[in-house]
Design an enzyme around this catalytic site. Structure first.
Site, PDB file in Angstrom:
ATOM      1  NE  ARG A   1     -15.344 -41.569  27.359  1.00 35.99           N
ATOM      2  CZ  ARG A   1     -16.393 -40.822  27.649  1.00 35.99           C
ATOM      3  NH1 ARG A   1     -16.219 -39.614  28.086  1.00 35.99           N
ATOM      4  NH2 ARG A   1     -17.616 -41.282  27.514  1.00 35.99           N
TER       5      ARG A   1
ATOM      6  CE  LYS B   1     -25.625 -31.039   8.816  1.00 33.42           C
ATOM      7  NZ  LYS B   1     -26.405 -32.252   9.043  1.00 33.42           N
TER       8      LYS B   1
ATOM      9  CG  HIS C   1     -22.793 -35.881   3.321  1.00 37.34           C
ATOM     10  ND1 HIS C   1     -23.602 -35.271   4.236  1.00 37.34           N
ATOM     11  CD2 HIS C   1     -23.603 -36.657   2.559  1.00 37.34           C
ATOM     12  CE1 HIS C   1     -24.858 -35.672   4.032  1.00 37.34           C
ATOM     13  NE2 HIS C   1     -24.890 -36.511   3.021  1.00 37.34           N
TER      14      HIS C   1
ATOM     15  CE  LYS D   1     -25.471 -36.289  -1.037  1.00 38.05           C
ATOM     16  NZ  LYS D   1     -26.016 -37.628  -0.850  1.00 38.05           N
TER      17      LYS D   1
ATOM     18  CG  ASP E   1     -30.406 -32.160   9.774  1.00 38.91           C
ATOM     19  OD1 ASP E   1     -29.327 -32.502  10.276  1.00 38.91           O
ATOM     20  OD2 ASP E   1     -31.095 -32.914   9.057  1.00 38.91           O
TER      21      ASP E   1
ATOM     22  CG  HIS F   1     -26.524 -30.955   3.428  1.00 35.87           C
ATOM     23  ND1 HIS F   1     -25.182 -31.023   3.698  1.00 35.87           N
ATOM     24  CD2 HIS F   1     -27.106 -31.841   4.278  1.00 35.87           C
ATOM     25  CE1 HIS F   1     -24.971 -31.917   4.664  1.00 35.87           C
ATOM     26  NE2 HIS F   1     -26.123 -32.411   5.034  1.00 35.87           N
TER      27      HIS F   1
ATOM     28  CE  LYS G   1     -34.451 -35.496   8.314  1.00 33.46           C
ATOM     29  NZ  LYS G   1     -33.252 -35.983   7.644  1.00 33.46           N
TER      30      LYS G   1
HETATM   31  C1  BG6 Z   1     -27.417 -35.147   6.989  1.00 38.14           C
HETATM   32  C2  BG6 Z   1     -28.595 -34.752   7.808  1.00 38.14           C
HETATM   33  O1  BG6 Z   1     -26.422 -34.162   7.037  1.00 38.14           O
HETATM   34  O2  BG6 Z   1     -27.827 -35.343   5.632  1.00 38.14           O
HETATM   35  C3  BG6 Z   1     -29.698 -35.798   7.735  1.00 38.14           C
HETATM   36  O3  BG6 Z   1     -28.204 -34.575   9.167  1.00 38.14           O
HETATM   37  C4  BG6 Z   1     -30.041 -36.087   6.289  1.00 38.14           C
HETATM   38  O4  BG6 Z   1     -30.855 -35.387   8.452  1.00 38.14           O
HETATM   39  C5  BG6 Z   1     -28.785 -36.376   5.478  1.00 38.14           C
HETATM   40  O5  BG6 Z   1     -30.908 -37.208   6.268  1.00 38.14           O
HETATM   41  C6  BG6 Z   1     -29.106 -36.488   4.005  1.00 38.14           C
HETATM   42  O6  BG6 Z   1     -27.987 -36.964   3.326  1.00 38.14           O
HETATM   43  P1  BG6 Z   1     -28.121 -37.828   1.990  1.00 38.14           P
HETATM   44  O7  BG6 Z   1     -26.717 -38.046   1.573  1.00 38.14           O
HETATM   45  O8  BG6 Z   1     -28.855 -39.084   2.380  1.00 38.14           O
HETATM   46  O9  BG6 Z   1     -28.919 -37.000   1.044  1.00 38.14           O
END
Ligand code: BG6
Length: 483
Positions: free
Chosen positions: A51, A148, A178, A182, A235, A240, A331
């Site tokens: 924007r 996501k 993602h 990896k 999350d 993942h 976390k």
């Molecule tokens: C993200 C989450 O998808 O993946 C985060 O939203 C998380 O909360 C992150 O910290 C972890 O990714 P990586 O690549 O650091 O293990």
């Protein structure tokens, strides 16, 4: 090392939300690195769209600043940066208004790959998809990339799939997780399906249990508003962790082909049993000294959102009958450590009288950091004094085994974006996979919300809440140490 950079086809990549955080931190730095590696044909272009009323020069300045911040100095080079910036242009567009779209349309070239990265809130997916269509910007070969969170439950994920499906076929939609980009996560498939050694043992008859850990040291500072509405289950687990579980539990696909791989992963997700409340532990990190706790980071003193979760999960099929999969992620834990550990059963018959030293064989696949594999095996304790057993690791660190090659491994976003241009969907989630993952997740979340459960407090820098230890102890097992 032999350079394995294979240039992709010429492309126009449009990034919606180009001035946003993800573009600055991940997408643009990843593209820069692929440019520097020589993977982008000279006339490939990157078009920022957002924007903000910026000129090409104004946007390039922002990109330059993002590279300075998010690409290490050792990986940056003045000439490469200038060449990279020369590929970049900018169009101001508003997803919800018509201004700018005509200009974007005029910039598209025939005969090159067109990719559109939706680095925007999911609520804008529909608007962008229909404007790309209405203005004739996307053609039948175009690809769209979405991030996501893909929905927050089954209903919203279905709605998003529906919105995208109005204008794009499944073969054009690249849903990013993602973790699949990896290196070590892909390596799970190589370890399993390129070796004869493990596969015969990869089943309930020989496997006692599996532990999947994704531990982080970071808190949710700065992301509290988003995170407090998600929690670790939405999350990390729904996406993942689920992907890791799938790669460990799936049957061998007939070929390393997008649909063959995703069909097998889908079968695993569909075979997941509902999880009973006693097999779920949720935690929330507390404050410590001057350090704020989760509730402070989330700016929600009454928050019941989990920053940690541990689950005991069963895959209800022939191969995994009765084998528990213990998953945990959180976390502000003791260390950043992600690993998968497969613990094997005892040999059927003990021939040594002194079995005191005996321990199970464990295959540990370390995903990050210090990627590698470790196989715990029993040997004879050296020296005289009879047959005593001891456990030793067959330890392989990829950094040591591969030397300099290990440093040249592209990060997840580099690989995934290049896969989009190549048109390879293997490492992207299919719509039915995402929906199946939510279908399993929803009742678990509804269960604890209905019961009004509160997460258990845990100390920052610890291994998580006490109850998580109990989840394993009850079964006569132990979590591996997080370190
Ligand atoms: C993200 C989450 O998808 O993946 C985060 O939203 C998380 O909360 C992150 O910290 C972890 O990714 P990586 O690549 O650091 O293990």
């Amino acid at each position: 090392m032999v350079s394995r950079v294979i240039p992709v086809d010429v492309f126009d990549l449009v990034i919606f939300g180009a001035t946003g955080d993800l573009a600055r931190r991940k997408i643009l730095p990843a593209l820069y690195r692929r440019h520097s590696a020589g993977q982008m044909p000279a006339d490939s272009r990157i078009i920022g769209a957002a924007r903000a009323d910026l000129t090409d020069t104004g946007f390039r300045d922002q990109v330059r600043a993002a590279l300075a911040e998010f690409v290490p100095e050792t990986a940056r080079d003045q000439t490469a940066t200038d060449e990279f910036l020369a590929r970049i242009s900018y169009v101001p567009v508003d997803a919800t208004e018509d201004a700018g779209w005509g200009r974007l349309s005029g910039m598209m070239r025939a005969g090159v790959v067109r990719a559109f990265y939706f680095s925007v809130a999911p609520s804008l997916f529909g608007d962008i998809a229909s404007r790309l269509h209405d203005h004739g910007i996307a053609d039948a070969q175009s690809r769209i990339v979405v991030e996501k969170p893909f929905g927050r439950d089954l209903a919203s994920a279905r709605a998003l799939n529906g919105v995208l499906a109005q204008h794009f076929s499944e073969a054009q939609i690249y849903r990013i997780d993602h973790y699949l980009g990896k290196e070590t996560v892909q390596n799970l498939m190589a370890v399993r399906f390129a070796n004869i050694l493990f596969e015969p043992l990869w089943k309930a008859e020989y496997v006692d249990h599996v532990q999947i850990t994704v531990a982080e040291t970071v808190g949710v500072n700065g992301r509290g508003a988003y995170y407090d509405k998600s929690g670790a289950m939405r999350d990390m687990v729904q996406n993942h962790m689920m992907q890791l579980l799938c790669l460990i539990a799936m049957e061998p696909p007939y070929h390393f082909d997008p649909d063959a791989v995703r069909d097998e992963k889908l079968k695993v997700i569909r075979a997941l049993k509902p999880v009973q409340p006693e097999n779920i532990v949720r935690g929330q990190y507390s404050a410590a000294g001057n350090e704020p706790g989760y509730a402070d980071h989330a700016e929600n003193p009454a928050s019941r959102t989990e920053s940690y979760i541990a689950l005991k999960v069963h895959v209800s099929n022939w191969r995994w009958q009765g084998v528990p999969f213990y998953l945990r992620t959180g976390k502000r834990l003791r260390a950043r450590a992600s690993e998968i550990a497969i613990t094997f059963k005892q040999p059927p018959h003990a021939i040594f009288d002194d079995a005191k030293g005996w321990q199970e064989n464990v295959l540990v696949i370390r995903l990050q950091p210090n990627e590698g594999m470790n196989l715990m095996v029993m040997i004879k304790e050296p020296g005289p004094g009879g047959m005593r057993l001891m456990q030793v690791p067959l330890d392989m660190s990829f950094a040591e085994a591969l030397g300099a090659e290990a440093d040249e491994v592209p990060d997840a976003y580099e690989r995934l974006i290049m896969d989009v241009i190549r048109g390879n969907q293997t490492l992207f989630m299919r719509g039915d996979e995402v929906e199946a993952a939510w279908a399993w997740t929803d009742p678990i979340i509804e269960g604890w919300e209905g019961r009004g459960d509160r997460p258990q407090a845990y100390d920052p820098g610890s291994s998580g809440p006490e109850d998580a230890l109990m989840l394993m102890h009850r079964d006569g097992r132990r979590w591996r140490e997080i370190r």
